[in-house]
Design a protein around this motif. Structure first.
Motif, mmCIF file in Angstrom:
data_model
loop_
_atom_site.group_PDB
_atom_site.id
_atom_site.type_symbol
_atom_site.label_atom_id
_atom_site.label_comp_id
_atom_site.label_asym_id
_atom_site.label_seq_id
_atom_site.Cartn_x
_atom_site.Cartn_y
_atom_site.Cartn_z
ATOM 1 N N GLY A 54 0.792 -1.216 0.000
ATOM 2 C CA GLY A 54 0.000 0.000 0.000
ATOM 3 C C GLY A 54 0.828 1.271 0.000
ATOM 4 O O GLY A 54 0.300 2.354 -0.245
ATOM 5 N N GLY A 55 2.125 1.158 0.261
ATOM 6 C CA GLY A 55 3.013 2.319 0.257
ATOM 7 C C GLY A 55 3.509 2.632 -1.145
ATOM 8 O O GLY A 55 3.105 2.007 -2.127
ATOM 9 N N LEU A 56 4.381 3.620 -1.229
ATOM 10 C CA LEU A 56 4.972 3.985 -2.509
ATOM 11 C C LEU A 56 6.360 3.379 -2.634
ATOM 12 O O LEU A 56 7.197 3.533 -1.741
ATOM 13 C CB LEU A 56 5.062 5.503 -2.670
ATOM 14 C CG LEU A 56 3.744 6.224 -2.889
ATOM 15 C CD1 LEU A 56 3.982 7.733 -2.992
ATOM 16 C CD2 LEU A 56 3.051 5.715 -4.144
ATOM 17 N N ALA A 57 6.585 2.694 -3.740
ATOM 18 C CA ALA A 57 7.888 2.105 -4.046
ATOM 19 C C ALA A 57 8.577 2.989 -5.077
ATOM 20 O O ALA A 57 8.007 3.258 -6.137
ATOM 21 C CB ALA A 57 7.715 0.699 -4.604
ATOM 22 N N ASP A 58 9.785 3.456 -4.759
ATOM 23 C CA ASP A 58 10.585 4.181 -5.731
ATOM 24 C C ASP A 58 11.312 3.151 -6.578
ATOM 25 O O ASP A 58 12.083 2.332 -6.053
ATOM 26 C CB ASP A 58 11.579 5.107 -5.045
ATOM 27 C CG ASP A 58 10.901 6.326 -4.432
ATOM 28 O OD1 ASP A 58 9.796 6.683 -4.895
ATOM 29 O OD2 ASP A 58 11.469 6.910 -3.502
#
Length: 126
Positions: A54-58
């Motif tokens: 659910g987080g942001l992956a760079d």
């Protein structure tokens, strides 16, 4: 490292650091998950932070990055993902298209983190 292109994607599942990532549901959205096979639709390489579900992956999509290895590789080898998103040598297989995501810039063995040049392509069967 000197990445040329880093994009953020929502993580459909947890992504560890320095792993190949793939589109999780390519027909539905742009979310990513850790790659799990040499045939995964690769997007690039996760950065040193990874991402929770659910987080942001760079994701490094072009340029220099680092990948954790799943086996022994030599500098110059095309790399693809093992079942845990780690880099392994991409080897053609009869009747199967293999996707590579980077070129090794140094030799290494399982669990080493090595520099790679990110560039996605395919190896097709002869």
């Amino acid at each position: 490292m000197s990445a040329l292109l880093i994009k953020s994607f929502q993580a459909a599942a947890a992504v560890a650091a320095f792993r190949f990532v793939k589109f999780a549901a390519p027909a539905a959205d742009r979310s990513v998950a850790q790659a799990n096979a040499a045939t995964s639709p690769l997007v690039g390489v996760s950065d040193s932070m990874g991402a929770p579900q659910g987080g942001l992956a760079d994701v490094i999509q072009a340029g220099l990055a680092e990948v954790r290895l799943g086996g022994t590789v030599s500098a110059g080898d095309f790399l693809t993902a093992d079942a845990d998103g780690r880099g392994i040598k991409c080897v053609p297989a009869a009747g199967e298209v293999r996707v590579y995501g980077a070129v090794a810039q140094a030799p290494g063995v399982a669990d080493d983190i090595i520099p790679v040049l990110v560039g996605i392509g395919v190896l097709t069967p002869a």
